[in-house]
Design a protein around this motif. Structure first.
Motif, PDB file in Angstrom:
ATOM      1  N   HIS A   1      50.985  -4.384  92.608  1.00 40.00           N
ATOM      2  CA  HIS A   1      51.716  -3.691  93.674  1.00 40.00           C
ATOM      3  C   HIS A   1      53.216  -3.929  93.531  1.00 40.00           C
ATOM      4  CE1 HIS A   1      52.865  -2.401  97.763  1.00 40.00           C
ATOM      5  NE2 HIS A   1      53.603  -3.503  97.791  1.00 40.00           N
ATOM      6  N   PHE A   2      53.596  -5.179  93.302  1.00 44.28           N
ATOM      7  CA  PHE A   2      55.021  -5.509  93.223  1.00 44.28           C
ATOM      8  C   PHE A   2      55.654  -5.006  91.935  1.00 44.28           C
ATOM      9  CE2 PHE A   2      53.293  -9.007  95.970  1.00 44.28           C
ATOM     10  CZ  PHE A   2      53.828  -8.509  97.149  1.00 44.28           C
ATOM     11  N   VAL A   3      54.885  -4.959  90.838  1.00 49.27           N
ATOM     12  CA  VAL A   3      55.404  -4.384  89.597  1.00 49.27           C
ATOM     13  C   VAL A   3      55.770  -2.924  89.816  1.00 49.27           C
ATOM     14  CG1 VAL A   3      54.779  -3.655  87.253  1.00 49.27           C
ATOM     15  CG2 VAL A   3      54.242  -5.970  88.013  1.00 49.27           C
ATOM     16  N   ARG A   4      54.885  -2.184  90.471  1.00 46.79           N
ATOM     17  CA  ARG A   4      55.165  -0.780  90.737  1.00 46.79           C
ATOM     18  C   ARG A   4      56.381  -0.623  91.647  1.00 46.79           C
ATOM     19  NH1 ARG A   4      49.245   1.336  92.403  1.00 46.79           N
ATOM     20  NH2 ARG A   4      49.200  -0.767  93.253  1.00 46.79           N
ATOM     21  N   TYR A   5      56.470  -1.494  92.650  1.00 45.71           N
ATOM     22  CA  TYR A   5      57.617  -1.410  93.554  1.00 45.71           C
ATOM     23  C   TYR A   5      58.925  -1.685  92.809  1.00 45.71           C
ATOM     24  CZ  TYR A   5      61.143  -2.681  96.915  1.00 45.71           C
ATOM     25  OH  TYR A   5      62.329  -2.753  97.599  1.00 45.71           O
ATOM     26  N   ILE A   6      58.963  -2.767  92.049  1.00 46.33           N
ATOM     27  CA  ILE A   6      60.182  -3.138  91.326  1.00 46.33           C
ATOM     28  C   ILE A   6      60.588  -2.032  90.369  1.00 46.33           C
ATOM     29  CG2 ILE A   6      61.148  -4.747  89.618  1.00 46.33           C
ATOM     30  CD1 ILE A   6      59.447  -6.944  90.979  1.00 46.33           C
ATOM     31  N   ARG A   7      59.610  -1.448  89.673  1.00 47.26           N
ATOM     32  CA  ARG A   7      59.963  -0.412  88.718  1.00 47.26           C
ATOM     33  C   ARG A   7      60.483   0.845  89.400  1.00 47.26           C
ATOM     34  NH1 ARG A   7      61.766  -2.109  85.901  1.00 47.26           N
ATOM     35  NH2 ARG A   7      60.377  -3.121  84.418  1.00 47.26           N
ATOM     36  N   ARG A   8      60.081   1.085  90.637  1.00 49.27           N
ATOM     37  CA  ARG A   8      60.622   2.244  91.361  1.00 49.27           C
ATOM     38  C   ARG A   8      62.082   2.067  91.715  1.00 49.27           C
ATOM     39  NH1 ARG A   8      55.745   2.139  94.401  1.00 49.27           N
ATOM     40  NH2 ARG A   8      56.858   1.213  96.168  1.00 49.27           N
ATOM     41  N   VAL A   9      62.504   0.823  91.965  1.00 49.23           N
ATOM     42  CA  VAL A   9      63.856   0.595  92.468  1.00 49.23           C
ATOM     43  C   VAL A   9      64.777  -0.063  91.442  1.00 49.23           C
ATOM     44  CG1 VAL A   9      63.007   0.393  94.823  1.00 49.23           C
ATOM     45  CG2 VAL A   9      63.301  -1.682  93.457  1.00 49.23           C
ATOM     46  N   SER A  10      64.243  -0.483  90.305  1.00 51.38           N
ATOM     47  CA  SER A  10      65.055  -1.257  89.377  1.00 51.38           C
ATOM     48  C   SER A  10      64.535  -1.150  87.950  1.00 51.38           C
ATOM     49  CB  SER A  10      65.058  -2.731  89.806  1.00 51.38           C
ATOM     50  OG  SER A  10      65.659  -3.551  88.830  1.00 51.38           O
ATOM     51  N   GLU A  11      65.444  -1.329  86.991  1.00 50.49           N
ATOM     52  CA  GLU A  11      65.076  -1.388  85.575  1.00 50.49           C
ATOM     53  C   GLU A  11      65.000  -2.834  85.085  1.00 50.49           C
ATOM     54  OE1 GLU A  11      64.179   0.997  83.323  1.00 50.49           O
ATOM     55  OE2 GLU A  11      64.073   2.309  85.063  1.00 50.49           O
ATOM     56  N   THR A  12      65.006  -3.787  86.013  1.00 50.29           N
ATOM     57  CA  THR A  12      64.933  -5.202  85.645  1.00 50.29           C
ATOM     58  C   THR A  12      63.686  -5.463  84.802  1.00 50.29           C
ATOM     59  OG1 THR A  12      66.006  -5.799  87.730  1.00 50.29           O
ATOM     60  CG2 THR A  12      64.874  -7.562  86.531  1.00 50.29           C
ATOM     61  N   PRO A  13      63.819  -6.138  83.654  1.00 48.48           N
ATOM     62  CA  PRO A  13      62.646  -6.427  82.820  1.00 48.48           C
ATOM     63  C   PRO A  13      61.602  -7.238  83.586  1.00 48.48           C
ATOM     64  CG  PRO A  13      64.675  -6.862  81.618  1.00 48.48           C
ATOM     65  CD  PRO A  13      65.071  -6.618  83.040  1.00 48.48           C
ATOM     66  N   ILE A  14      60.318  -6.928  83.345  1.00 49.92           N
ATOM     67  CA  ILE A  14      59.207  -7.597  84.030  1.00 49.92           C
ATOM     68  C   ILE A  14      58.206  -8.109  82.998  1.00 49.92           C
ATOM     69  CG2 ILE A  14      57.325  -7.379  85.690  1.00 49.92           C
ATOM     70  CD1 ILE A  14      58.812  -4.906  86.827  1.00 49.92           C
ATOM     71  N   ILE A  15      57.852  -9.374  83.115  1.00 45.81           N
ATOM     72  CA  ILE A  15      56.763  -9.939  82.319  1.00 45.81           C
ATOM     73  C   ILE A  15      55.673 -10.391  83.281  1.00 45.81           C
ATOM     74  CG2 ILE A  15      56.028 -11.755  80.730  1.00 45.81           C
ATOM     75  CD1 ILE A  15      58.830 -11.857  79.619  1.00 45.81           C
TER      76      ILE A  15
ATOM     77  N   GLY B   1      54.566  -0.397  84.723  1.00 43.56           N
ATOM     78  CA  GLY B   1      55.993  -0.613  84.493  1.00 43.56           C
ATOM     79  C   GLY B   1      56.391  -1.960  83.940  1.00 43.56           C
ATOM     80  N   ALA B   2      55.419  -2.852  83.724  1.00 44.23           N
ATOM     81  CA  ALA B   2      55.769  -4.151  83.136  1.00 44.23           C
ATOM     82  C   ALA B   2      56.172  -3.966  81.678  1.00 44.23           C
ATOM     83  CB  ALA B   2      54.587  -5.116  83.229  1.00 44.23           C
ATOM     84  N   ASP B   3      57.054  -4.824  81.205  1.00 44.61           N
ATOM     85  CA  ASP B   3      57.497  -4.761  79.820  1.00 44.61           C
ATOM     86  C   ASP B   3      56.599  -5.575  78.900  1.00 44.61           C
ATOM     87  OD1 ASP B   3      60.308  -3.353  79.908  1.00 44.61           O
ATOM     88  OD2 ASP B   3      60.226  -4.681  81.633  1.00 44.61           O
ATOM     89  N   ASP B   4      55.886  -6.540  79.461  1.00 44.19           N
ATOM     90  CA  ASP B   4      54.950  -7.328  78.657  1.00 44.19           C
ATOM     91  C   ASP B   4      53.949  -8.008  79.579  1.00 44.19           C
ATOM     92  OD1 ASP B   4      53.836  -8.242  76.321  1.00 44.19           O
ATOM     93  OD2 ASP B   4      55.101 -10.003  76.193  1.00 44.19           O
ATOM     94  N   TYR B   5      52.884  -8.523  78.970  1.00 41.99           N
ATOM     95  CA  TYR B   5      51.795  -9.148  79.722  1.00 41.99           C
ATOM     96  C   TYR B   5      51.351 -10.374  78.938  1.00 41.99           C
ATOM     97  CZ  TYR B   5      47.521  -9.056  82.675  1.00 41.99           C
ATOM     98  OH  TYR B   5      46.508  -9.332  83.580  1.00 41.99           O
ATOM     99  N   ILE B   6      51.494 -11.553  79.538  1.00 47.34           N
ATOM    100  CA  ILE B   6      51.091 -12.803  78.899  1.00 47.34           C
ATOM    101  C   ILE B   6      49.932 -13.396  79.688  1.00 47.34           C
ATOM    102  CG2 ILE B   6      51.800 -15.151  78.297  1.00 47.34           C
ATOM    103  CD1 ILE B   6      54.628 -14.171  78.008  1.00 47.34           C
ATOM    104  N   THR B   7      48.884 -13.821  78.979  1.00 48.65           N
ATOM    105  CA  THR B   7      47.723 -14.393  79.660  1.00 48.65           C
ATOM    106  C   THR B   7      47.809 -15.916  79.710  1.00 48.65           C
ATOM    107  OG1 THR B   7      46.460 -14.385  77.585  1.00 48.65           O
ATOM    108  CG2 THR B   7      46.236 -12.467  79.025  1.00 48.65           C
TER     109      THR B   7
END
Length: 237
Positions: free
Chosen positions: A62-76, A94-100
């Motif tokens: 939910h928060f990844v989608r929100y952040i990507r709507r309002v910002s281009e800040t990189p997300i991992i 909208g995340a730029d990467d996914y680490i497990t």
């Protein structure tokens, strides 16, 4: 010093990550109120986001989608959920990467550094337009347009289409495209490129160009220049 927005409800892990990042000169702002993550993010002015998925109240997607709507800040995304479908979902949102989890902190720091370098380079782009056939790519606004129709691009979509438009008709090796997503291609999972290329094809489809991106099996992708020029009959529709 780069500022990190850390959304992790495991207090022990959150403190560990924050302490380790501090040694690499990162300033870490940890989420303290999981009912107001959006507000805290907006106030943080962070340079990069580390987002867990299993959070109280609302999940990290939910928060990844929100952040990507309002910002281009990189997300991992950093999560114990390790299925490929959830990793693809994170990238799609909208995340730029996914680490497990569990993860190597050195790998995390390397990926953060690569994202920040990309982000800063994008912020310093000189205003220019790249053309291929009837397509025009605005490298400042990250838009793709043709004869009045325009679509916005994500950072990854922009990087990939830019690479292809710089060499229309020529095959761009998969490794070279991987490096457009990351400084070190060894950090990119195979499906990351496929997912992002599918999104680029969808943007071209929105502009009326079908099958403009072709695959050269075992080699890479290329932009079919002929497919970017419509016939007179198509233009009159």
């Amino acid at each position: 010093m780069p500022k990190v927005f850390l959304a992790e409800d495991d207090l022990a892990l959150s403190s560990l990550v924050a302490d380790r990042l501090a040694k690499y000169n990162y300033v870490v702002e940890k989420v303290t109120d999981f009912k107001n993550v959006e507000k805290q993010f907006e106030q943080s002015r962070a340079d990069i986001v580390l987002m867990d998925i299993n959070l109280p109240y609302l999940d990290g997607f939910h928060f990844v989608r929100y952040i990507r709507r309002v910002s281009e800040t990189p997300i991992i995304i950093i999560s114990a959920r390790n299925s490929s479908s959830e990793q693809v979902m994170g990238i799609e949102f909208g995340a730029d990467d996914y680490i497990t989890k569990p993860f190597d902190i050195e790998l995390l720091i390397a990926k953060m550094g690569a994202l920040l370098r990309r982000s800063r380079a994008a912020a310093n782009l000189f205003v220019t337009v790249i053309k291929a056939g009837e397509l025009e790519l605005d490298t400042e606004k990250l838009t793709l347009k043709t004869r009045g129709n325009q679509v916005m691009l994500s950072k990854n979509e922009y990087r990939l289409i830019k690479k292809l438009m710089e060499k229309p008709g020529n095959v761009v090796p998969r490794e070279e495209l991987f490096e457009e997503l990351w400084d070190d291609a060894t950090f990119v999972e195979e499906n990351t490129l496929s997912v992002n290329m599918t999104r680029v094809k969808a943007r071209l489809q929105e502009l009326g160009f079908s099958n403009a991106i072709k695959v050269k099996r075992g080699a890479g992708y290329f932009l079919d220049a002929a497919a970017l020029t419509r016939s007179k009959e198509e233009k009159s529709l």
